[in-house]
Every structure is written in structure tokens, then in C-alpha cells.
Design a protein around this motif. Sequence first.
Motif, PDB file in Angstrom:
ATOM      1  N   UNK A  90      81.704  -2.648   3.018  1.00  0.00           N
ATOM      2  CA  UNK A  90      82.018  -4.055   2.395  1.00  0.00           C
ATOM      3  C   UNK A  90      80.961  -5.018   1.747  1.00  0.00           C
ATOM      4  N   UNK A  91      80.170  -4.847   2.161  1.00  0.00           N
ATOM      5  CA  UNK A  91      78.832  -5.644   2.174  1.00  0.00           C
ATOM      6  C   UNK A  91      78.333  -5.191   0.782  1.00  0.00           C
ATOM      7  N   UNK A  92      78.259  -3.953   1.287  1.00  0.00           N
ATOM      8  CA  UNK A  92      77.707  -2.697   0.059  1.00  0.00           C
ATOM      9  C   UNK A  92      78.083  -3.062  -1.195  1.00  0.00           C
ATOM     10  N   UNK A  93      79.686  -3.208  -1.107  1.00  0.00           N
ATOM     11  CA  UNK A  93      80.469  -3.068  -2.536  1.00  0.00           C
ATOM     12  C   UNK A  93      80.133  -4.369  -2.735  1.00  0.00           C
ATOM     13  N   UNK A  94      79.952  -5.520  -1.841  1.00  0.00           N
ATOM     14  CA  UNK A  94      79.881  -6.781  -2.576  1.00  0.00           C
ATOM     15  C   UNK A  94      78.299  -6.873  -3.263  1.00  0.00           C
ATOM     16  N   UNK A  95      77.514  -6.093  -2.537  1.00  0.00           N
ATOM     17  CA  UNK A  95      75.757  -6.171  -2.771  1.00  0.00           C
ATOM     18  C   UNK A  95      75.648  -5.324  -4.407  1.00  0.00           C
ATOM     19  N   UNK A  96      76.662  -4.802  -4.846  1.00  0.00           N
ATOM     20  CA  UNK A  96      77.046  -3.485  -6.083  1.00  0.00           C
ATOM     21  C   UNK A  96      77.400  -4.462  -6.952  1.00  0.00           C
ATOM     22  N   UNK A  97      77.870  -5.595  -7.202  1.00  0.00           N
ATOM     23  CA  UNK A  97      78.230  -7.100  -8.245  1.00  0.00           C
ATOM     24  C   UNK A  97      79.348  -6.624  -8.730  1.00  0.00           C
ATOM     25  N   UNK A  98      80.460  -5.823  -7.391  1.00  0.00           N
ATOM     26  CA  UNK A  98      81.945  -5.522  -8.228  1.00  0.00           C
ATOM     27  C   UNK A  98      82.481  -7.329  -6.667  1.00  0.00           C
ATOM     28  N   UNK A  99      83.499  -6.818  -8.250  1.00  0.00           N
ATOM     29  CA  UNK A  99      84.383  -8.506  -7.619  1.00  0.00           C
ATOM     30  C   UNK A  99      85.579  -7.347  -5.612  1.00  0.00           C
ATOM     31  N   UNK A 100      85.399  -8.001  -4.963  1.00  0.00           N
ATOM     32  CA  UNK A 100      86.507  -7.430  -3.477  1.00  0.00           C
ATOM     33  C   UNK A 100      87.210  -7.672  -3.930  1.00  0.00           C
ATOM     34  N   UNK A 101      88.201  -6.434  -5.164  1.00  0.00           N
ATOM     35  CA  UNK A 101      89.230  -6.172  -5.201  1.00  0.00           C
ATOM     36  C   UNK A 101      89.683  -5.093  -5.013  1.00  0.00           C
ATOM     37  N   UNK A 102      90.482  -4.495  -3.846  1.00  0.00           N
ATOM     38  CA  UNK A 102      91.041  -2.653  -4.058  1.00  0.00           C
ATOM     39  C   UNK A 102      91.557  -2.236  -5.386  1.00  0.00           C
ATOM     40  N   UNK A 103      92.247  -3.292  -6.345  1.00  0.00           N
ATOM     41  CA  UNK A 103      92.857  -2.701  -6.990  1.00  0.00           C
ATOM     42  C   UNK A 103      91.510  -2.238  -8.535  1.00  0.00           C
ATOM     43  N   UNK A 104      90.847  -2.819  -8.638  1.00  0.00           N
ATOM     44  CA  UNK A 104      90.038  -2.063  -9.383  1.00  0.00           C
ATOM     45  C   UNK A 104      89.155  -1.393  -8.674  1.00  0.00           C
ATOM     46  N   UNK A 105      88.834  -1.418  -7.175  1.00  0.00           N
ATOM     47  CA  UNK A 105      87.476  -0.597  -6.781  1.00  0.00           C
ATOM     48  C   UNK A 105      88.418   0.283  -6.755  1.00  0.00           C
ATOM     49  N   UNK A 106      89.452   1.745  -6.448  1.00  0.00           N
ATOM     50  CA  UNK A 106      89.768   2.828  -6.875  1.00  0.00           C
ATOM     51  C   UNK A 106      89.488   3.504  -6.857  1.00  0.00           C
ATOM     52  N   UNK A 107      88.891   3.480  -7.573  1.00  0.00           N
ATOM     53  CA  UNK A 107      88.419   4.832  -8.080  1.00  0.00           C
ATOM     54  C   UNK A 107      87.680   5.207  -7.404  1.00  0.00           C
ATOM     55  N   UNK A 108      86.699   4.186  -5.569  1.00  0.00           N
ATOM     56  CA  UNK A 108      86.284   4.707  -5.342  1.00  0.00           C
ATOM     57  C   UNK A 108      84.522   5.314  -5.665  1.00  0.00           C
TER      58      UNK A 108
END
Lengths: 101, 177
Positions: A81-99
Motif C-alpha cells: 500500500x505504501x508503494x502504491x501511495x508513493x507511486x502517486x496514485x489514489x488509494x482506491x481499489x476501483x481505480x487500481x484494479x488493473x494492477x
Amino acid sequence: MSGLFPGFLILSAAMFAIGAAGVLVRRNPIVVFMCIELMLNSANLALVTYARYTHTMAGQVFALIVIAVAASEVVVGLALITGVYRSGRRLDLDELSEMSE
Amino acid sequence: MSVVFGLAAVIAFLGALGVVLSQRTIYSAMSLVLNMVALAVLFLLLDAQFIAAVQIIVYAGAVMVLFVFIIALLSPGAEERLRSVELRLLLGGVGAVAFTLLIGRLTLNGITVGAHGRLHGALGPFSPVAVNAHGQVQTLGDQLFTTYLLPFEVTSLLLLVAAVGAVYLSRRRRQLA
């Protein structure tokens, strides 16, 4: 004493169902991780309940192991989660769904 | 006994609901702490003193502190807006209730427990009286290091892998990019 046995199991099932619903419903990944913890906890409750009422020790041993697994899962998950946050994305699973990276 | 069970069960249930239904992440975390403490009480009722202590120390202590730390660090300030959540919440609630009723029915149907509330099948040697006579932690330790040695070792390996993975995931990626 054994009259409480179904009560423990139903509470465990209810907690598992609430956790599973939370995993499916919530979009915040931190809350989703907490719901997974909830599900692991309910599994622990069922394990310890059966260990107590069948007079065996396996349930308690595996509850201990489940706790260790949950701890390591949280460590890796929060690092993700911290890695995703640092990559500048919003913490929202609907928007991160492509992984995708 | 059943009063304590009822109280702890209600608190655990409300805590579980709070995890899913709270608008703010930090309230979810606090509900989860409540749930875990209530579960520790239930473990005490089930004669699992060591598990109860580990539950408090590892879960309510270490894991939840980590959660709160991450929440404070990332501060997902804009909490989840309930835009399309109502339908999802409805579906999730219906699914949860259906699953609970299913498990409850299966629990009470006489396969696991007979009509007199006792489990079918022979009981193992670890009755609460015998376990407490030998010592609860001693019995658990004996079992962990003899019968269940392989799962124990695999768990240690898992912890090592998790630690290495967390360090790898959370370091800076300057040289990689």
C-alpha cells in the motif's frame, strides 16, 4: 458449557461473513486489509472453539500459526500500500484494479 | 459464563460491523481493536489462555499499531464517499446474513452437534482439566515442538520471507528506475 458451542460458531460465521462483505464492498485498501484480518480472526475463533469442544490441541496450535501468517500478511500488504501511495496514485481499489506497473 | 459470552459476543459483533461500516479509516481500525479484545475474552472462555495473550500482544498490540501508523502516514484524508456504495452495501449485507444463516443451520443440524448439544465422535485426550493440570502453555508448547514441528518451521520460514519482502517492497527505487 457445551450449550455455548453453536454460539461461538455462529459468531465466527457472522464475523467471517461481515469481513468477506467488507472485502467486496469497501474500496479503501487499508480497510480491505482490516476486513481480511477480521476473517482470519473469525477462523481463529472457530479453530479454538473446536479445539476446546473436541478436547484436542490442534486448533490452538493452528490458531497460533494463523496469527503469525496474519502478521506477515499485514507487513507485506502495508508495504504494497505504501508503494502504491508513493507511486502517486489514489488509494482506491476501483481505480487500481488493473494492477499494472 | 454465558453472560460474559453474550457481552463479549455482542462487542465482537459490533466491532466487526464497525470495521466495515465506518466512514473514516481510523474508526475502522479502532473497531477492529475492540473486536480483537472481545475475541481475547472469548478465547479465555474457551480455556485458551495463551492464545488470548498472543491475541492481545500480537494483534491488538503490534498489528494494529502498524495499521494506525500507516493510516497516520498516508492519511487518506478524503474518506470513501458513498457514491455507488448503497447497492454494494445492500448486496454485501444480504450475502453476509445469508452466509451466517447457512453456517448456523449447518451448525445446528445434528451433524456436528447432536440434539443434546454435544459433539459427535470420541473426544481427544486434551480435556480442559487435563490441560490445566499440566499447564496450558506447557501443553501447547509440547504439541508445537513435537507433533506440529513442521508447520512451526514453515511458519518461521514464512516470517523470514515476509520480512525480506517487506524490506524489498518499501525501499527506495532510485537505482531501479
